[in-house]
Design an enzyme around this catalytic site. Sequence first.
Site, PDB file in Angstrom:
ATOM      1  CG  HIS A  98      -0.328   1.420  17.484  1.00  0.00           C
ATOM      2  ND1 HIS A  98      -0.107   2.719  17.878  1.00  0.00           N
ATOM      3  CD2 HIS A  98      -0.135   1.432  16.154  1.00  0.00           C
ATOM      4  CE1 HIS A  98       0.196   3.471  16.838  1.00  0.00           C
ATOM      5  NE2 HIS A  98       0.188   2.701  15.767  1.00  0.00           N
ATOM      6  CG  HIS A 127      -0.789   1.012  11.138  1.00  0.00           C
ATOM      7  ND1 HIS A 127      -1.653   2.034  10.788  1.00  0.00           N
ATOM      8  CD2 HIS A 127      -0.073   1.470  12.191  1.00  0.00           C
ATOM      9  CE1 HIS A 127      -1.449   3.073  11.592  1.00  0.00           C
ATOM     10  NE2 HIS A 127      -0.501   2.754  12.455  1.00  0.00           N
ATOM     11  NE  ARG A 183      -6.378  -2.363  -7.170  1.00  0.00           N
ATOM     12  CZ  ARG A 183      -5.207  -1.848  -6.819  1.00  0.00           C
ATOM     13  NH1 ARG A 183      -4.895  -1.743  -5.556  1.00  0.00           N
ATOM     14  NH2 ARG A 183      -4.358  -1.416  -7.739  1.00  0.00           N
ATOM     15  N   GLY A 192      -0.838   9.340  10.086  1.00  0.00           N
ATOM     16  CA  GLY A 192      -0.143  10.230   9.165  1.00  0.00           C
ATOM     17  C   GLY A 192       0.772  11.195   9.891  1.00  0.00           C
ATOM     18  CG  HIS A 214      -1.202   7.542  14.856  1.00  0.00           C
ATOM     19  ND1 HIS A 214      -2.334   6.855  14.523  1.00  0.00           N
ATOM     20  CD2 HIS A 214      -0.167   6.699  14.600  1.00  0.00           C
ATOM     21  CE1 HIS A 214      -1.999   5.648  14.091  1.00  0.00           C
ATOM     22  NE2 HIS A 214      -0.700   5.524  14.117  1.00  0.00           N
ATOM     23  CD  GLU A 232       4.291   8.018  14.742  1.00  0.00           C
ATOM     24  OE1 GLU A 232       3.260   8.494  14.245  1.00  0.00           O
ATOM     25  OE2 GLU A 232       4.827   6.958  14.341  1.00  0.00           O
ATOM     26  CG  ASP A 236       3.430   1.746  14.321  1.00  0.00           C
ATOM     27  OD1 ASP A 236       2.251   1.797  13.942  1.00  0.00           O
ATOM     28  OD2 ASP A 236       4.160   2.747  14.387  1.00  0.00           O
TER      29      ASP A 236
HETATM   30  O1  LIG Z   1       3.646   4.838  12.486  1.00  0.00           O
HETATM   31  C1  LIG Z   1       2.727   5.421  11.890  1.00  0.00           C
HETATM   32  N1  LIG Z   1       2.420   6.711  12.173  1.00  0.00           N
HETATM   33  C2  LIG Z   1       1.441   7.400  11.534  1.00  0.00           C
HETATM   34  N2  LIG Z   1       0.691   6.856  10.567  1.00  0.00           N
HETATM   35  C3  LIG Z   1       0.935   5.569  10.226  1.00  0.00           C
HETATM   36  C4  LIG Z   1       1.934   4.803  10.855  1.00  0.00           C
HETATM   37  N3  LIG Z   1       1.938   3.579  10.298  1.00  0.00           N
HETATM   38  C5  LIG Z   1       0.986   3.571   9.366  1.00  0.00           C
HETATM   39  N4  LIG Z   1       0.375   4.764   9.316  1.00  0.00           N
HETATM   40  C6  LIG Z   1      -0.707   5.094   8.388  1.00  0.00           C
HETATM   41  O2  LIG Z   1      -0.214   5.961   7.417  1.00  0.00           O
HETATM   42  C7  LIG Z   1      -1.292   6.627   6.808  1.00  0.00           C
HETATM   43  C8  LIG Z   1      -0.857   8.004   6.414  1.00  0.00           C
HETATM   44  O3  LIG Z   1      -1.053   8.245   5.098  1.00  0.00           O
HETATM   45  C9  LIG Z   1      -2.429   6.631   7.826  1.00  0.00           C
HETATM   46  O4  LIG Z   1      -3.583   6.048   7.292  1.00  0.00           O
HETATM   47  C10 LIG Z   1      -1.874   5.833   8.992  1.00  0.00           C
HETATM   48  O5  LIG Z   1      -2.832   4.927   9.501  1.00  0.00           O
END
Ligand SMILES: O=c1[nH]cnc2c1ncn2[C@@H]1O[C@H](CO)[C@@H](O)[C@H]1O
Length: 322
Positions: free
Chosen positions: A9, A11, A64, A164, A191, A194, A271
Amino acid sequence: MVSAKIELHVHLEGAIRPATLLEIARRNGEVLPADTVEGLEALYRFTDFRHFLSVWRMTTNCLRTADDFRRVVVNYAQEAREHGAVYLEAIFSPAERVETHAIDWDEMFTGYTEGAVEAQERFGVAVRFTPDLYRGCPVDLAEECARVSVRYRDRGIVGLGIGGDERRSTLAPYGKAIRIAQEGGLAFVPHAGEVGGPECVREALDLGAVRLRHGIRAVEEPGLLEEIAGRGVVLDVCPTSNLRTGVVEDIAAHPLPLLHAAGVRCSVNTDDPAMFGTDLGQEHDLAARFGVTADHAYAAGLAGALCEDAVLTRLQESARSV
Ligand SMILES: O=c1[nH]cnc2c1ncn2[C@@H]1O[C@H](CO)[C@@H](O)[C@H]1O
């Protein structure tokens, strides 16, 4: 010697270290509210979960080109390797980039997946991907994202998720997108639990979630916790993230020890490491203090990983090396 690690996990947009993000933003003509590393770090002091998401969206919109996306994977694989990572299941959020800047799907998917090839060659880190939808995403965009994800299955896309704010929408509007992904051979890895409560976890499981991102609020309902432990559903736990977004008030009150004690398999993750000021080594140190050792975390990572069998076999062997 560092222990071998699996991260399920992370991003990628939230893993870009401030100096690199500033450089990418400048090159793409994107103006951020801060133009120094210190300024960005100040921006990353979040007042609550909603504030975190708004900063996340603003900074990640700097990306981009295919080369930006490629570079983000390669840089993070190199960093994670230094902490022992042998496998990364990385998240990226293509729908937002399409929606706000009309970035081409293939520009993103090609950049990211080529980055994975490079990460394997240069650092020996296997990278697979689970693109994220977001709660509130227009339904047609979500379905298109699912279709593109399926199209890239042979290039390392292994699942589809959704991130989100759980308070913004249930998963119901995304039923068709989820089905497109599942019928195309991708796992559903949302998700849930959370910021949202046990009912969000239950909804995710009912829609066929094979793993839960966070899932920590399952502790609030004993029956649910028992079910998750019994079925061996892996939770991707990200302790520092939960503190920094205000989901838990105090790190000492994090549910990880309770989850572990209940027999739930917990993978350990960063995260959005650059935004939360953490790294894979730090998260493992924190988890170890909660009783989740490197061996426990690795076993959970292995149980939750969505990669093909040949990679899983290699990961089983890596547990003993690095
Ligand atoms: O910790 C988190 N929890 C939820 N969403 C997350 C987190 N980190 C990044 N995103 C990202 O935030 C965007 C929401 O607009 C999602 O695309 C999600 O992947």
